[in-house]
Design a protein around this motif. Structure first.
Motif, mmCIF file in Angstrom:
data_model
loop_
_atom_site.group_PDB
_atom_site.id
_atom_site.type_symbol
_atom_site.label_atom_id
_atom_site.label_comp_id
_atom_site.label_asym_id
_atom_site.label_seq_id
_atom_site.Cartn_x
_atom_site.Cartn_y
_atom_site.Cartn_z
ATOM 1 N N PHE A 1 37.206 42.051 46.324
ATOM 2 C CA PHE A 1 37.432 40.245 46.545
ATOM 3 C C PHE A 1 38.806 40.037 47.065
ATOM 4 N N PRO A 2 38.900 38.938 47.662
ATOM 5 C CA PRO A 2 40.335 38.698 48.315
ATOM 6 C C PRO A 2 41.370 38.424 47.091
ATOM 7 N N ARG A 3 42.484 39.104 47.275
ATOM 8 C CA ARG A 3 43.557 38.965 46.352
ATOM 9 C C ARG A 3 44.204 37.529 46.057
ATOM 10 N N GLN A 4 44.474 36.991 45.131
ATOM 11 C CA GLN A 4 45.068 35.878 45.002
ATOM 12 C C GLN A 4 46.597 35.817 45.354
ATOM 13 N N LEU A 5 47.066 34.780 45.574
ATOM 14 C CA LEU A 5 48.500 34.444 45.932
ATOM 15 C C LEU A 5 49.130 33.976 44.660
ATOM 16 N N LYS A 6 50.443 34.378 44.251
ATOM 17 C CA LYS A 6 51.100 33.770 43.289
ATOM 18 C C LYS A 6 52.083 32.595 43.953
ATOM 19 N N VAL A 7 52.145 31.528 43.445
ATOM 20 C CA VAL A 7 52.785 30.520 43.756
ATOM 21 C C VAL A 7 53.723 29.850 42.582
ATOM 22 N N GLY A 8 54.852 30.197 42.196
ATOM 23 C CA GLY A 8 55.498 30.206 40.847
ATOM 24 C C GLY A 8 54.492 30.924 39.871
ATOM 25 N N LYS B 1 39.655 29.869 53.057
ATOM 26 C CA LYS B 1 39.073 30.469 54.405
ATOM 27 C C LYS B 1 38.567 31.891 53.965
ATOM 28 N N GLU B 2 39.479 32.579 53.138
ATOM 29 C CA GLU B 2 38.999 34.016 52.693
ATOM 30 C C GLU B 2 37.722 34.085 51.892
ATOM 31 N N VAL B 3 37.812 33.226 50.842
ATOM 32 C CA VAL B 3 36.827 32.998 50.113
ATOM 33 C C VAL B 3 35.595 32.765 50.662
ATOM 34 N N GLU B 4 35.706 32.014 51.651
ATOM 35 C CA GLU B 4 34.344 31.320 52.163
ATOM 36 C C GLU B 4 33.929 32.607 52.973
ATOM 37 N N GLN B 5 35.017 33.433 53.817
ATOM 38 C CA GLN B 5 34.493 34.273 54.789
ATOM 39 C C GLN B 5 33.852 35.715 53.944
ATOM 40 N N TRP B 6 34.379 35.652 52.479
ATOM 41 C CA TRP B 6 33.959 37.002 51.814
ATOM 42 C C TRP B 6 32.307 36.525 51.282
ATOM 43 N N LEU B 7 32.109 35.258 51.061
ATOM 44 C CA LEU B 7 30.777 34.714 50.724
ATOM 45 C C LEU B 7 29.829 34.975 52.105
ATOM 46 N N ASP B 8 30.431 34.564 53.154
ATOM 47 C CA ASP B 8 29.703 34.790 54.437
ATOM 48 C C ASP B 8 29.215 36.132 54.619
ATOM 49 N N ASP B 9 30.298 37.122 54.214
ATOM 50 C CA ASP B 9 29.935 38.662 54.448
ATOM 51 C C ASP B 9 28.744 38.996 53.785
ATOM 52 N N LEU B 10 28.539 38.207 52.362
ATOM 53 C CA LEU B 10 27.505 38.593 51.430
ATOM 54 C C LEU B 10 26.018 38.353 52.005
#
Length: 83
Positions: A35-42, A50-59
């Motif tokens: 699954f796409p890794r998260q980004l740490k902001v603070g 977009k990455e989560v949507e692409q991951w779902l589309d790939d499924l």
């Protein structure tokens, strides 16, 4: 499409709503590289929508049986970590 929409960041609750996975399942899938890794902001963790949507589309090409097997494997892995 504007740059803002392309790079929209979402929180774990949004990821959970989009995938129907629990928080634990999301992080287990990240840990296994599935699954796409998260980004740490603070102190916060965010995902690129977009990455989560692409991951779902790939499924989408997956059969119902493949989705069931993946779900069972994730549940089994979650139970192993608890015990």
């Amino acid at each position: 499409m504007t740059q803002q929409v392309k790079s929209e960041l979402i929180k774990i609750k949004d990821v959970m709503n989009m995938t129907t996975f629990s928080r634990n399942t999301v992080y287990k899938l990240i840990g296994s590289g599935e699954f796409p890794r998260q980004l740490k902001v603070g102190a916060g963790s965010y995902w690129r929508r977009k990455e989560v949507e692409q991951w779902l589309d790939d499924l989408m090409p997956a059969t119902d049986e493949q989705v069931q097997v993946a779900s069972e494997q994730a549940a089994k892995a979650a139970r192993k970590k608890v015990h």
